[in-house]
Design an enzyme around this catalytic site. Structure first.
Site, PDB file in Angstrom:
ATOM      1  CE  LYS A 304      -4.128  -1.928   2.259  1.00  8.90           C
ATOM      2  NZ  LYS A 304      -3.652  -3.275   2.626  1.00  8.90           N
ATOM      3  CG  PHE A 305       4.436   1.447  -2.404  1.00  8.73           C
ATOM      4  CD1 PHE A 305       5.598   1.664  -1.683  1.00  8.73           C
ATOM      5  CD2 PHE A 305       4.293   0.254  -3.094  1.00  8.73           C
ATOM      6  CE1 PHE A 305       6.611   0.710  -1.658  1.00  8.73           C
ATOM      7  CE2 PHE A 305       5.286  -0.706  -3.072  1.00  8.73           C
ATOM      8  CZ  PHE A 305       6.446  -0.486  -2.353  1.00  8.73           C
TER       9      PHE A 305
END
Length: 491
Positions: A304-305
């Site tokens: 989940k950058f």
């Protein structure tokens, strides 16, 4: 052919309330017509509504059998309600839009598998709306053999429905209606001629492809994918007959590797949260890569950058986890804008990796909705060489759905029963996620991890997910589906 006085009266009443209009109108099928039937008006005329519902059922052959009725949304719903009440017959309702809260059902009401449902419709042209209603009814285990309609426009609907195993019974034919109106002085002879000519020239209106075929198969969609990892994921799903992703949220790297070995044969993808593993070592990635290659599944690091492009580039390639080296797929929020995709693509695309965008989330009260979701789709379309799809919850509800079929939809929060946990996670069943909500991959965590036999639990989830996929599968796969079903029966 003579028309009974009661039918003549009904036709004249419909004309009197302006439910029959003459002019130039565009129909749902896309063709222009000199006559338009607007039966939404009948809800304001209770006596006429009651008369229609009584006559519809009376027009059915005595041999017609049914246990429940279902009106095609929305105009036929009040007609079906009147039929249900006056004949004491249970009624079901089909949702046109499946909600992402509550029970998330496409069919509302109480029924038993293998009961027969009579579809009630106000008007039939191509039969598309009837087929759109029959599809989820049949998928829910009901038999659909007959449909009764107030007006048949005589433009191919009867034939199209017959090809799909549905007999159409019509109270009034459009040619009959126009003839009665002309005989009673309600329409000029020239207009009657125009309408009859139109009907003769448009006797076969095709059912839109979106109705005939629920969706492309994974094999066809693999050919459309621009990204190598996206293409491979579709191919793995077909080869293993699995659209199951395991969310391997366990406490240690050792547990994760052991679990991957056990459930590997059942999954198409394994999702990790590498930063929660206290015993992570630099060789973790290569060990997991070896298991993935052995059992033919892809690795999805649920990172989940969310930062700016330059930062995520370093997070992806460097640090102690070196995610780029071993993860086929990562994901990202779009909160920082399209630059985050540019940054990840800079490193990932040359290595043949793929990216999923978080278009929706499965936690209660999350903000990834509406315009945010639409923005994710737009960014994905602009980067379809690297973005392979979305983390989504209810893609069938998105404006303009379905989106580009080259994109994969993966949905978390899947269990055998609906519900939620104390921290806001919302769960839905494999059937609901794949069939009702239009997703492709079910992401299952605790339902497998906490099971006494994770491998057996994974197999059951795989079968349920694949069953739901086949309900959406194109007719072109009928032979393969038959072979698959026979294998299930005699395995």
């Amino acid at each position: 052919m003579t028309t009974s006085p009661s039918m003549e009266s009904l036709i004249l009443q419909l004309h009197e309330i302006s439910a029959v209009k003459f002019g130039n109108f565009k129909l749902k099928s896309g063709i222009s017509s000199p006559i338009y039937i607007d039966l939404r008006l009948i809800v304001s005329y209770p006596s006429l509504l009651s008369q229609i519902s009584q006559n519809l059922i009376s027009s059915l052959p005595a041999s017609t059998r049914y246990d429940v009725v279902c009106g095609v949304p929305y105009t036929a719903l009040p007609i079906a309600t009147c039929v249900s009440v006056s004949h004491n017959t249970p009624m079901l309702m089909r949702r046109k839009e499946v909600k992402d809260y509550g029970t998330s059902k496409s069919i509302e009401g109480t029924f038993v598998k293998d009961q027969t449902c009579l579809i009630i419709e106000d008007l039939v042209t191509s039969g598309a709306s009837v087929l759109e209603t029959a599809d989820p009814l049949r998928a829910a285990g009901l038999r659909v053999e007959d449909a009764v309609v107030l007006i048949d426009r005589e433009q191919g609907g009867r034939e199209n429905l017959s090809e799909n195993g549905i007999r159409l019974h019509a109270l009034i034919r459009l040619t009959e209606m126009v003839r009665v109106l002309r005989e009673k002085g309600k329409v000029e002879e020239d207009m009657e001629r125009v309408v009859l000519t139109f009907l003769e020239e448009n006797r076969k209106v095709a059912v839109p492809k979106a109705v005939k075929v629920k969706g492309l198969g994974f094999g066809e969609r693999a050919k459309m994918a621009k990204n190598a990892t996206g293409k491979r994921l579709f191919e793995v799903m077909v080869e293993k007959e699995s659209n199951l992703c395991l969310a391997a949220d366990v406490g240690t790297a050792k547990e994760l590797l052991d679990l991957a070995e056990k459930v590997g044969p059942e999954i198409c993808m394994l999702k990790t949260h590498v930063d929660i593993l206290p015993d992570f070592t630099p060789d973790f990635g290569s060990k997991l890569r070896s298991i993935a290659d052995k059992h033919n599944f892809l690795i999805f690091e649920d990172r989940k950058f969310a930062d700016i492009g330059n930062t995520v580039t370093m997070q992806y390639e460097g640090g102690i986890f070196r995610i780029l080296e071993w993860a086929d797929i990562v994901n990202a929020h779009i909160i920082s804008g399209p630059g985050i995709v540019d940054g990840l693509k800079l490193k990932g695309l040359p290595r043949g990796r793929g990216l999923l965008l978080l278009a929706e989330m499965s936690s209660a009260g999350n903000l990834a909705t509406g315009d945010y979701t639409a923005a994710a789709v737009k960014i994905a379309e602009s980067h379809s060489d690297f973005v392979i799809g979305f983390i989504s919850v209810n893609p069938a509800s998105w404006p303009g759905a379905p989106v580009n079929p080259a994109f994969i939809q993966a949905t978390p929060g899947v269990q055998m029963v609906t519900g939620g946990d104390a921290l806001g996670q919302q769960y839905n069943t494999p059937y609901s996620v794949i069939y009702d909500r239009g997703s492709d991959i079910i992401i299952v965590g605790r339902g497998i991890i906490k099971a006494a036999n994770p491998a057996e639990a994974a197999r059951e989830y795989r079968l349920q997910g694949w069953d739901a996929y086949w309900l959406n599968a194109p007719k072109a796969h009928a032979c393969r589906f038959a072979n698959w079903w026979m294998h299930k029966l005699f395995a």
